[in-house]
Motif scaffolding. Structure first.
Motif, PDB file in Angstrom:
ATOM      1  N   GLY A   1      -6.665 -13.255   0.914  1.00 56.48           N
ATOM      2  CA  GLY A   1      -6.315 -11.864   0.652  1.00 56.48           C
ATOM      3  C   GLY A   1      -6.518 -10.966   1.844  1.00 56.48           C
ATOM      4  O   GLY A   1      -5.827  -9.976   2.009  1.00 56.48           O
ATOM      5  N   LYS A   2      -7.470 -11.296   2.734  1.00 55.17           N
ATOM      6  CA  LYS A   2      -7.773 -10.409   3.848  1.00 55.17           C
ATOM      7  C   LYS A   2      -6.618 -10.320   4.836  1.00 55.17           C
ATOM      8  O   LYS A   2      -6.499  -9.348   5.568  1.00 55.17           O
ATOM      9  CB  LYS A   2      -9.023 -10.903   4.578  1.00 55.17           C
ATOM     10  N   ASN A   3      -5.779 -11.349   4.899  1.00 55.71           N
ATOM     11  CA  ASN A   3      -4.735 -11.390   5.903  1.00 55.71           C
ATOM     12  C   ASN A   3      -3.421 -10.786   5.417  1.00 55.71           C
ATOM     13  O   ASN A   3      -2.424 -10.824   6.120  1.00 55.71           O
ATOM     14  CB  ASN A   3      -4.485 -12.851   6.335  1.00 55.71           C
ATOM     15  N   LEU A   4      -3.399 -10.256   4.223  1.00 61.02           N
ATOM     16  CA  LEU A   4      -2.166  -9.720   3.668  1.00 61.02           C
ATOM     17  C   LEU A   4      -2.118  -8.214   3.851  1.00 61.02           C
ATOM     18  O   LEU A   4      -3.099  -7.517   3.628  1.00 61.02           O
ATOM     19  CB  LEU A   4      -2.075 -10.055   2.180  1.00 61.02           C
ATOM     20  N   PRO A   5      -0.959  -7.676   4.284  1.00 59.46           N
ATOM     21  CA  PRO A   5      -0.829  -6.233   4.517  1.00 59.46           C
ATOM     22  C   PRO A   5      -0.683  -5.468   3.212  1.00 59.46           C
ATOM     23  O   PRO A   5       0.409  -5.108   2.791  1.00 59.46           O
ATOM     24  CB  PRO A   5       0.463  -6.156   5.356  1.00 59.46           C
ATOM     25  N   ARG A   6      -1.808  -5.173   2.557  1.00 61.43           N
ATOM     26  CA  ARG A   6      -1.773  -4.598   1.223  1.00 61.43           C
ATOM     27  C   ARG A   6      -1.660  -3.085   1.213  1.00 61.43           C
ATOM     28  O   ARG A   6      -1.491  -2.493   0.173  1.00 61.43           O
ATOM     29  CB  ARG A   6      -3.011  -5.029   0.426  1.00 61.43           C
ATOM     30  N   VAL A   7      -1.793  -2.413   2.385  1.00 62.54           N
ATOM     31  CA  VAL A   7      -1.720  -0.954   2.395  1.00 62.54           C
ATOM     32  C   VAL A   7      -0.381  -0.487   1.847  1.00 62.54           C
ATOM     33  O   VAL A   7      -0.298   0.432   1.035  1.00 62.54           O
ATOM     34  CB  VAL A   7      -1.917  -0.425   3.839  1.00 62.54           C
ATOM     35  N   THR A   8       0.706  -1.129   2.254  1.00 65.21           N
ATOM     36  CA  THR A   8       2.012  -0.693   1.798  1.00 65.21           C
ATOM     37  C   THR A   8       2.198  -0.948   0.319  1.00 65.21           C
ATOM     38  O   THR A   8       3.038  -0.317  -0.320  1.00 65.21           O
ATOM     39  CB  THR A   8       3.115  -1.440   2.574  1.00 65.21           C
ATOM     40  N   GLN A   9       1.417  -1.858  -0.261  1.00 63.40           N
ATOM     41  CA  GLN A   9       1.519  -2.098  -1.694  1.00 63.40           C
ATOM     42  C   GLN A   9       1.128  -0.854  -2.478  1.00 63.40           C
ATOM     43  O   GLN A   9       1.682  -0.554  -3.526  1.00 63.40           O
ATOM     44  CB  GLN A   9       0.617  -3.270  -2.111  1.00 63.40           C
ATOM     45  N   ASN A  10       0.139  -0.098  -1.978  1.00 68.56           N
ATOM     46  CA  ASN A  10      -0.276   1.113  -2.665  1.00 68.56           C
ATOM     47  C   ASN A  10       0.865   2.113  -2.744  1.00 68.56           C
ATOM     48  O   ASN A  10       1.044   2.805  -3.736  1.00 68.56           O
ATOM     49  CB  ASN A  10      -1.465   1.750  -1.933  1.00 68.56           C
TER      50      ASN A  10
ATOM     51  N   PRO B   1      -0.036   3.158  11.560  1.00 67.87           N
ATOM     52  CA  PRO B   1       1.163   3.451  10.766  1.00 67.87           C
ATOM     53  C   PRO B   1       0.864   3.890   9.335  1.00 67.87           C
ATOM     54  O   PRO B   1       1.712   4.505   8.683  1.00 67.87           O
ATOM     55  CB  PRO B   1       1.923   2.116  10.770  1.00 67.87           C
ATOM     56  N   ALA B   2      -0.339   3.563   8.830  1.00 68.92           N
ATOM     57  CA  ALA B   2      -0.668   3.925   7.447  1.00 68.92           C
ATOM     58  C   ALA B   2      -1.109   5.377   7.320  1.00 68.92           C
ATOM     59  O   ALA B   2      -0.991   5.969   6.240  1.00 68.92           O
ATOM     60  CB  ALA B   2      -1.769   3.008   6.915  1.00 68.92           C
ATOM     61  N   LEU B   3      -1.603   5.964   8.406  1.00 72.92           N
ATOM     62  CA  LEU B   3      -2.140   7.327   8.332  1.00 72.92           C
ATOM     63  C   LEU B   3      -1.107   8.354   7.868  1.00 72.92           C
ATOM     64  O   LEU B   3      -1.403   9.175   6.989  1.00 72.92           O
ATOM     65  CB  LEU B   3      -2.737   7.722   9.684  1.00 72.92           C
ATOM     66  N   PRO B   4       0.122   8.363   8.416  1.00 73.27           N
ATOM     67  CA  PRO B   4       1.108   9.353   7.947  1.00 73.27           C
ATOM     68  C   PRO B   4       1.495   9.163   6.479  1.00 73.27           C
ATOM     69  O   PRO B   4       1.961  10.106   5.840  1.00 73.27           O
ATOM     70  CB  PRO B   4       2.327   9.126   8.864  1.00 73.27           C
TER      71      PRO B   4
END
Length: 278
Positions: free
Chosen positions: A10-19, A176-179
Motif C-alpha cells: 500500500g505504501k507504494n501506491l499513489p493514493r492522494v489522487t484517490q481522495n 502536485p497535491a498541494l494545489p
C-alpha cells in the motif's frame, strides 16, 4: 472485490489522487443547471443533472471501494459493505427528491422558505397534498442525507485511520497535491453547507484530530494521503466559518435556519439573493 493489500504494498501506491477521485459530487447535478437550463428538457423526463446524479450513484461507491482496497490497514469488510449499500440507498433517495425539487424551483418554489410557506405550495387543494410535499422534503433532506452522508464520512474516517507511517520523512504531501487541497476543500464546503451536515462533519473532523494526537504518542505520523484529507477538512472548516460570518445577519435566512447551528444552504442563498433579481 476488496482484495487485501499488505502494508508494504500500500505504501507504494499513489493514493492522494484517490481522495480527489472519490469526490465526483451529485451537487454537480444542481450546478449543471447553470450550463444546461432545466427548461431545455421536458419537466416529466430526467435532466442532464439527473443523469450526472445517476452516474455519481454508480461511480462513487466504486471509487470508495478502490480507495479502501489501497488502504495499508485491513478494514472490516462487513462494515464496508453495509456502509456502501446504505450510501447507495441514501444517494438514490436524494436523487428523486432533488430532481422533483429542481422542477419545483423552475415553477417558482423558493428554497429559502419552508415547504408550507412557499407560495406555490400553501394554496394547494386538497391540503393533504402539502403533507405529501413535506414527506418528499423529509425523504430528500433528512432521511436521504443521513443514509448518504453518514456512511460516506464513516468510510473516509476508516480510510484515514490507515494513513499513518512510522517514518517522519514520509509525513509530507508531494508538490502536485498541494494545489488540489483547494478544490477538495471547496467540495467539502459545498457538501457540508448544501447537505446541512455540519454536525456530522465537525464530529468527523475532531475524531480525525483526536486520532492524530493519539497516534503521535505512538510516534506515528500522517502520510501524504492523510495530510491531504486532513488539510482539506481544515480548509473546509475555515470556509464554513467565513460563510456563516458573511450571512450572520441575514434576517430571511435566519428565519429559515432558526436553530443553534446556523449554516445556510448555498441554493437558499441563490434563490433569495441571485435568482430573485433576474
Amino acid at each position: 472485490m476488496m482484495g487485501e493489500l499488505r502494508p508494504e504494498e500500500g505504501k507504494n501506491l499513489p493514493r492522494v489522487t484517490q481522495n480527489v477521485g472519490a469526490q465526483l459530487s451529485p451537487k454537480g447535478a444542481s450546478n449543471s443547471q447553470l450550463v444546461f437550463p432545466l427548461e431545455w428538457f421536458p419537466l416529466n423526463k430526467p435532466s442532464v443533472g439527473d443523469y450526472f446524479h445517476m452516474a455519481y450513484n454508480i461511480i462513487t461507491p466504486f471509487l470508495l471501494l478502490k480507495l479502501i482496497e489501497r488502504s495499508p490497514r485491513t478494514l472490516p469488510r462487513s462494515m464496508i459493505y453495509v456502509s456502501i449499500i446504505t450510501f447507495i440507498m441514501g444517494a438514490s433517495i436524494h436523487l428523486v427528491g432533488d430532481s422533483v425539487n429542481h422542477r419545483l424551483i423552475f415553477s417558482g418554489y423558493q428554497n429559502h422558505l419552508s415547504v408550507r410557506e412557499n407560495p406555490i405550495i400553501k394554496n394547494l387543494k386538497p391540503e393533504t397534498l402539502i403533507d405529501s410535499f413535506e414527506l418528499l422534503y423529509y425523504y430528500d433532506e433528512y432521511l436521504g442525507h443521513s443514509m448518504w452522508y453518514i456512511p460516506f464520512f464513516l468510510i473516509l474516517f476508516m480510510y484515514f485511520s490507515g494513513c499513518f507511517t512510522p517514518t517522519k520523512a514520509e509525513s509530507s504531501m508531494p508538490g502536485p497535491a498541494l494545489p488540489l487541497v483547494v478544490p477538495s476543500g471547496l467540495y467539502y464546503w459545498y457538501l457540508v453547507t448544501e447537505g446541512q451536515i455540519f454536525i456530522l462533519f465537525i464530529f468527523t473532523f475532531f475524531a480525525m484530530l483526536a486520532l492524530v494526537l493519539h497516534q503521535k504518542r505512538k510516534r506515528l505520523f500522517l502520510d501524504s494521503n492523510g495530510l491531504f484529507l486532513f488539510s482539506s477538512f481544515a480548509l473546509t472548516l475555515l470556509l464554513v466559518a467565513l460563510w456563516v460570518a458573511w450571512l450572520w445577519n441575514d434576517p430571511v435566512l435566519r428565519k429559515k435556519y432558526p436553530g443553534v447551528i446556523y449554516v445556510p444552504e448555498p441554493w437558499a442563498f441563490y434563490t433569495l439573493h441571485v435568482s430573485s433579481r433576474h
